[in-house]
Scaffold this motif. Structure first.
Motif, PDB file in Angstrom:
ATOM      1  N   SER A 232       0.812  -1.219   0.000  1.00 38.05           N
ATOM      2  CA  SER A 232       0.000   0.000   0.000  1.00 38.05           C
ATOM      3  C   SER A 232       0.842   1.264   0.000  1.00 38.05           C
ATOM      4  N   THR A 233       2.150   1.139  -0.184  1.00 40.29           N
ATOM      5  CA  THR A 233       3.008   2.325  -0.170  1.00 40.29           C
ATOM      6  C   THR A 233       3.531   2.604  -1.575  1.00 40.29           C
ATOM      7  N   ASP A 234       4.197   3.737  -1.724  1.00 38.88           N
ATOM      8  CA  ASP A 234       4.849   4.072  -2.992  1.00 38.88           C
ATOM      9  C   ASP A 234       6.345   3.761  -2.919  1.00 38.88           C
ATOM     10  N   GLN A 235       6.722   2.855  -2.036  1.00 36.69           N
ATOM     11  CA  GLN A 235       8.136   2.529  -1.806  1.00 36.69           C
ATOM     12  C   GLN A 235       8.505   1.178  -2.413  1.00 36.69           C
ATOM     13  N   GLY A 236       8.086   0.952  -3.642  1.00 36.04           N
ATOM     14  CA  GLY A 236       8.440  -0.285  -4.333  1.00 36.04           C
ATOM     15  C   GLY A 236       7.418  -1.387  -4.214  1.00 36.04           C
ATOM     16  N   SER A 237       6.235  -1.081  -3.664  1.00 34.58           N
ATOM     17  CA  SER A 237       5.228  -2.114  -3.442  1.00 34.58           C
ATOM     18  C   SER A 237       4.800  -2.805  -4.728  1.00 34.58           C
ATOM     19  N   SER A 238       4.573  -2.031  -5.773  1.00 35.28           N
ATOM     20  CA  SER A 238       4.099  -2.618  -7.031  1.00 35.28           C
ATOM     21  C   SER A 238       5.141  -3.563  -7.617  1.00 35.28           C
ATOM     22  N   LEU A 239       6.407  -3.151  -7.580  1.00 36.44           N
ATOM     23  CA  LEU A 239       7.474  -4.018  -8.091  1.00 36.44           C
ATOM     24  C   LEU A 239       7.620  -5.277  -7.243  1.00 36.44           C
ATOM     25  N   LEU A 240       7.469  -5.137  -5.929  1.00 29.06           N
ATOM     26  CA  LEU A 240       7.578  -6.305  -5.056  1.00 29.06           C
ATOM     27  C   LEU A 240       6.530  -7.340  -5.414  1.00 29.06           C
ATOM     28  N   TRP A 241       5.275  -6.907  -5.560  1.00 32.12           N
ATOM     29  CA  TRP A 241       4.225  -7.859  -5.924  1.00 32.12           C
ATOM     30  C   TRP A 241       4.516  -8.483  -7.286  1.00 32.12           C
ATOM     31  N   ALA A 242       4.951  -7.679  -8.247  1.00 27.54           N
ATOM     32  CA  ALA A 242       5.224  -8.209  -9.583  1.00 27.54           C
ATOM     33  C   ALA A 242       6.304  -9.281  -9.543  1.00 27.54           C
ATOM     34  N   HIS A 243       7.363  -9.045  -8.781  1.00 30.07           N
ATOM     35  CA  HIS A 243       8.433 -10.046  -8.678  1.00 30.07           C
ATOM     36  C   HIS A 243       7.910 -11.338  -8.053  1.00 30.07           C
ATOM     37  N   LEU A 244       7.185 -11.209  -6.929  1.00 30.04           N
ATOM     38  CA  LEU A 244       6.690 -12.399  -6.251  1.00 30.04           C
ATOM     39  C   LEU A 244       5.683 -13.146  -7.111  1.00 30.04           C
ATOM     40  N   PHE A 245       4.757 -12.406  -7.708  1.00 31.10           N
ATOM     41  CA  PHE A 245       3.695 -13.072  -8.467  1.00 31.10           C
ATOM     42  C   PHE A 245       4.244 -13.734  -9.721  1.00 31.10           C
ATOM     43  N   TRP A 246       5.090 -13.048 -10.471  1.00 30.38           N
ATOM     44  CA  TRP A 246       5.537 -13.614 -11.740  1.00 30.38           C
ATOM     45  C   TRP A 246       6.638 -14.647 -11.567  1.00 30.38           C
ATOM     46  N   PHE A 247       7.310 -14.667 -10.423  1.00 27.32           N
ATOM     47  CA  PHE A 247       8.202 -15.800 -10.164  1.00 27.32           C
ATOM     48  C   PHE A 247       7.386 -17.087 -10.102  1.00 27.32           C
ATOM     49  N   PHE A 248       6.143 -16.954  -9.631  1.00 32.40           N
ATOM     50  CA  PHE A 248       5.193 -18.069  -9.752  1.00 32.40           C
ATOM     51  C   PHE A 248       4.533 -18.101 -11.126  1.00 32.40           C
ATOM     52  N   GLY A 249       4.155 -16.923 -11.622  1.00 31.65           N
ATOM     53  CA  GLY A 249       3.237 -16.832 -12.743  1.00 31.65           C
ATOM     54  C   GLY A 249       3.746 -17.429 -14.029  1.00 31.65           C
ATOM     55  N   HIS A 250       5.059 -17.264 -14.313  1.00 31.20           N
ATOM     56  CA  HIS A 250       5.484 -17.838 -15.589  1.00 31.20           C
ATOM     57  C   HIS A 250       5.674 -19.347 -15.516  1.00 31.20           C
ATOM     58  N   PRO A 251       6.258 -19.908 -14.457  1.00 31.19           N
ATOM     59  CA  PRO A 251       6.202 -21.373 -14.363  1.00 31.19           C
ATOM     60  C   PRO A 251       4.786 -21.920 -14.413  1.00 31.19           C
ATOM     61  N   GLU A 252       3.805 -21.134 -13.939  1.00 32.09           N
ATOM     62  CA  GLU A 252       2.413 -21.594 -13.975  1.00 32.09           C
ATOM     63  C   GLU A 252       1.951 -21.901 -15.397  1.00 32.09           C
ATOM     64  N   VAL A 253       2.451 -21.154 -16.386  1.00 35.70           N
ATOM     65  CA  VAL A 253       2.086 -21.434 -17.781  1.00 35.70           C
ATOM     66  C   VAL A 253       2.473 -22.868 -18.141  1.00 35.70           C
ATOM     67  N   TYR A 254       3.662 -23.286 -17.739  1.00 36.45           N
ATOM     68  CA  TYR A 254       4.126 -24.635 -18.054  1.00 36.45           C
ATOM     69  C   TYR A 254       3.510 -25.667 -17.114  1.00 36.45           C
ATOM     70  N   ILE A 255       3.194 -25.248 -15.883  1.00 31.42           N
ATOM     71  CA  ILE A 255       2.469 -26.123 -14.959  1.00 31.42           C
ATOM     72  C   ILE A 255       1.120 -26.488 -15.557  1.00 31.42           C
ATOM     73  N   VAL A 256       0.467 -25.539 -16.183  1.00 24.39           N
ATOM     74  CA  VAL A 256      -0.824 -25.786 -16.822  1.00 24.39           C
ATOM     75  C   VAL A 256      -0.666 -26.602 -18.097  1.00 24.39           C
ATOM     76  N   PHE A 257       0.370 -26.312 -18.894  1.00 21.53           N
ATOM     77  CA  PHE A 257       0.459 -26.895 -20.225  1.00 21.53           C
ATOM     78  C   PHE A 257       1.137 -28.260 -20.239  1.00 21.53           C
ATOM     79  N   PHE A 258       2.036 -28.535 -19.310  1.00 18.18           N
ATOM     80  CA  PHE A 258       2.775 -29.807 -19.348  1.00 18.18           C
ATOM     81  C   PHE A 258       1.866 -31.035 -19.291  1.00 18.18           C
ATOM     82  N   PRO A 259       0.862 -31.092 -18.387  1.00 19.47           N
ATOM     83  CA  PRO A 259      -0.018 -32.267 -18.400  1.00 19.47           C
ATOM     84  C   PRO A 259      -0.750 -32.422 -19.733  1.00 19.47           C
ATOM     85  N   ALA A 260      -1.173 -31.294 -20.318  1.00 17.96           N
ATOM     86  CA  ALA A 260      -1.814 -31.360 -21.637  1.00 17.96           C
ATOM     87  C   ALA A 260      -0.836 -31.896 -22.672  1.00 17.96           C
ATOM     88  N   LEU A 261       0.411 -31.468 -22.565  1.00 21.93           N
ATOM     89  CA  LEU A 261       1.435 -31.961 -23.476  1.00 21.93           C
ATOM     90  C   LEU A 261       1.628 -33.462 -23.297  1.00 21.93           C
TER      91      LEU A 261
END
Length: 818
Positions: A232-261
């Motif tokens: 909720s601050t302007d001290q890097g909060s948005s970047l922090l969430w982006a780093h945490l979420f997308w460290f999960f988020g991009h592997p999630e693409v392959y987590i979803v697609f690998f079983p289909a593959l």
């Protein structure tokens, strides 16, 4: 409760722990959430019929529909449908009778079901979350969202996702232990069926990726409930969430697609009548993708202030991860070219998935280039690309439903209806998503778009309803098969290669009457009882012990899941109480959180009580899930199932704490390292607590020694000493916090205080859980002389306690000395 009721009984589905039943529950529940998310999609697609919207949905209703649709499809439909297939077929494909931990498997399902129900309830709590499925900061905290939505509904959505991640973590550990330690004799990792290979890599990615998401959700939850200031601050909060979420988020693409593959590999082999071309290189490519998936997350952040050199590096890793996929695509194409193709319904869906994925992958390369990403990011080009990749996975999963339907149901389906289903699906898919490339200038998640794009959106809306109709045809096909379809043979596919087709359709409860073995290089069934009677020796030259009876029923996983559901539902409405507390202590920037509702604290306490009772009953229940007497266990043959499971859980927890500590380091660097003063009032208190915890590790070691020596009094004394030291640690920590409160320092005061209280609070919660385990173990020693004949649970508890102590060794210098 070990006997399993008949399948026609409702009780069967409430108490079952059998992997095939749990698989059916996962598949049916995932299809229900597909309908839920699909109805929301049809609603907002209809709203987009005109450039300014047709007033079908209000602004917030549109945003809630888009957000919940994305969450449901990505989390509650795609991965759980694949998990349903994995639950049912992975044990069959590797020659196991069940997963390693059947009750945990059932618990994983109930967490999944109740998490989705909690998400649905959020609509009736003043509105669900409306900030997009990626939950970008600062729109994910109450300060920056409408007052009603900032309340229980939005928080319930975050907690629902947290409960879902807990389900995933439990299931992930279970599958990893099973695949690595319960393979049939002679079945090495290299020779695993392709679907099992794809799922093995999927759960390895899940173990670490979802741990990062869990950390992000925990930080977001305390922001929403306890009003801390991570996002909720302007001290890097948005970047922090982006780093945490997308460290999960991009592997999630392959987590979803690998079983289909994996399904595509299986069906291509079966219906092309030949082994997958370049099989070993395909496996190596999948391993490379699984590893690289954690090295590309920052390409989702090209529009941020990250410097160009870093962006260029991640552009290179993004392009690099596409190369192994090229090999997989060509392997499928060559398998088809060199085989004799039979265009059955499962193959048509798999072939369609390949075609759609190629288009999705090519359009994704555009987004991997920094310059083009500046133009396309946040537009319908991303929406179209994302769906061509993700929903191509859905296409293959539907093919999997048709492929395995005869084995699950014991009935054959109508090929005419199946092919009609594919035709309508493929037309609807492309009518829906391809026009989005042409209407790419439309901003995503916005229903006002240029009038010049209206025709494209209208075509897409028509496609959405055609795609929806294809699923109605699919359900009608399966209902027709169930009611009037002919009985399926054990193996309806001529060239199928995996073990599930070697047993009746549907499979018996115990899977195998004799033990499956690949010792000869092909699947055989060994009658161990006859070998023992004849004085014979099995291929491993070990006489087979008499097999233990396995249990299949327990009500307590359902009870724990319900208790957790109540607990999270209650937590979702506690924010106004915290807001009143904060306002009374001078926190003037706390926004109006509405009037407190007394029902939420009551529901929270009811959830805690329910979990307490059911967890205790779960712990004392006699439930037998014996390890396989003879199995391939490389490279983890030296550890038992439970110990390996504990190690995997701790590996996941390392990522959770790593993310929390990483958030501290990231925010401190962003604010200015030298401007950050230690929050704790006394370094000596932290040092004393360090000595206390290190001493407690020593007493845990002594407890293990006493258990090994079968010394009951010594075991009680050492566990009691550990308990006393743990309570001492919590007592000192409570004094430390009370000193902060006395000086007007609270967890909501500022960012620095929030990070201190939350990080050390997470550790204290782990200490509390450890103490509860210690008290339960003391009860078991006193009541039934537990752990004297089998000391392994004491060892497993020690592993957890040592981990907690090691975490504190890192936290102490970070918060007390630097």
């Amino acid at each position: 409760m070990s006997d399993l009721p008949p399948m026609t009984s409702v009780k069967r589905w409430l108490v079952t722990t059998n992997h095939k039943d749990v698989g059916v529950l996962y598949i049916s529940t995932a299809l229900f959430y597909l309908i839920f998310g699909g109805v929301l999609a049809l609603a907002f697609r209809a709203h987009l019929w005109e450039a300014g919207g047709i007033d079908l949905l209000a602004d917030r209703e549109y945003n809630q529909s888009v957000t919940t649709h994305g969450l449901l499809m990505v989390f509650w439909f795609l991965s759980p449908l694949a998990a349903g297939f994995a639950n049912y077929f992975v044990p069959l494909q590797i020659g196991a009778k069940d997963l390693a931990f059947p009750r945990l498997n059932a618990l994983s399902y109930w967490f999944y079901l109740f998490s989705g129900l909690l998400l649905g309830i959020s609509f009736f709590q003043g509105g669900s979350f409306a900030g997009g499925w990626t939950m970008y900061a600062p729109l994910n905290v109450p300060t920056y969202t409408p007052a009603m939505e900032a309340m229980a509904g939005g928080t319930a959505t975050v907690l629902a996702l947290t409960l879902f991640v807990m389900s995933i973590t439990i299931g992930t550990v279970n599958f990893l232990v099973t695949i690595h330690r319960s393979r049939a004799e002679g079945l090495g990792l290299w020779n695993l069926p392709m679907f099992t290979w794809s799922w093995l890599l999927t759960v390895w990615m899940m173990l670490f990726a979802f741990a990062a998401l869990l950390a992000a959700l925990l930080l977001l939850s305390v922001d929403r409930i306890m009003l801390t200031q991570y996002f909720s601050t302007d001290q890097g909060s948005s970047l922090l969430w982006a780093h945490l979420f997308w460290f999960f988020g991009h592997p999630e693409v392959y987590i979803v697609f690998f079983p289909a593959l994996g399904i595509m590999f299986e069906t291509f082999q079966t219906f092309c009548g030949r082994r997958l071309v370049g099989r070993k290189w395909v496996i190596i490519s999948m391993v490379l993708v699984a590893v690289q998936s954690f090295l590309v997350w920052m390409h989702h952040m090209f529009l941020t202030t990250i410097n160009l050199e870093i962006k260029t590096l991640f552009m290179a890793t993004t392009i690099g991860i596409s190369l192994p996929f090229d090999l997989m695509v060509f392997a499928l194409i060559y398998t088809m070219v060199k085989g004799r193709v039979r265009f059955t319904t499962p193959f048509l869906f798999s072939l369609g998935a390949l075609v759609l994925f190629i288009l999705g992958g090519i359009t994704g390369v555009f987004l991997g280039a920094v310059v083009l990403d500046y133009e396309f990011r946040g537009t319908y080009w991303v929406v179209a690309h994302f769906h061509y990749v993700m929903v191509s996975g859905v296409t293959a999963l539907v093919g999997g439903l048709y492929y395995w339907w005869p084995k699950i149901s014991g009935k054959m389906y109508s090929e005419k209806l199946g092919k009609l289903n594919f035709a309508v699906y493929f037309i609807g898919f492309n009518l829906l998503y391809f026009p989005m490339f042409l209407a790419w200038e439309t901003p995503r998640r916005v229903f006002n778009y240029p009038e010049g794009a209206q025709l494209y959106h209208q075509i897409a809306t028509v496609g959405a309803f055609i795609l929806g109709a294809s699923f109605l045809i699919m359900f009608a096909t399966f209902i027709h098969s169930w009611v009037r379809g002919p009985d399926a043979p054990d193996n309806p596919w001529q060239f199928s290669r995996t073990a599930e087709w070697a047993i009746p359709s549907p499979p018996p409860l115990e899977n195998w009457s004799d033990r499956p073995s690949y010792a000869s290089g092909r699947l055989e069934f060994v009658d161990d009882s006859q070998a023992a009677t004849d004085g014979g020796v099995v291929a491993t030259e070990k006489v087979v012990p008499e097999e233990e009876h396995a249990d299949h029923a327990s009500i307590w996983p359902l009870g724990i899941g319900f208790g957790m559901f109540l607990f999270f539902l209650g937590l979702s409405g506690l924010t106004p109480y915290v807001a009143e507390f904060a306002a009374a202590r001078g926190a003037e920037d706390i926004v109006n959180m509405g009037e407190p509702n007394v029902m939420y604290p009551i529901i929270t306490l009811l959830g805690v009580a329910t979990m307490g009772v059911t967890l205790f009953k779960f712990g004392v229940e006699e439930f037998h899930a014996p390890e396989m007497a003879i199995a391939e266990r490389w490279p983890f043959g030296g550890v038992g199932n439970s110990k390996f499971g504990v190690w995997l859980f701790l590996a996941s927890d390392v990522v959770v704490f790593g993310a929390a500590i990483g958030a501290y380091i990231f925010m401190r660097i962003h604010v200015g390292w030298n401007t950050w003063e230690p929050v704790p009032p006394s370094t000596m208190a932290g040092l004393f607590n360090t000595y206390v915890l290190l001493t407690s590790s020593f007493t845990v070691i002594l407890a293990l020694v006493m258990a090994e020596r079968k010394n009951k009094q010594g075991l009680l004394a050492t566990l009691g000493a550990t308990l006393l030291l743990g309570f001492t640690f919590l007592g000192v920590k409570s004094w430390e916090w009370s000193q902060e409160f006395a000086h007007g320092v609270y967890w909501f005061t500022n960012l620095q205080d929030s990070i201190y209280f939350v990080t050390t609070g997470m550790h204290a919660l782990h200490v509390i859980l450890g103490l509860l385990l210690a008290m339960f173990m003391i009860y078991r020693v006193v009541s039934v002389d537990a752990y004297l004949e089998d000391h392994r649970p004491v060892e497993f508890f020690g592993l957890y306690w040592h981990f907690v102590d090691i975490v504190w060794v890192f936290l102490f210098p970070l918060f007390y000395l630097m």
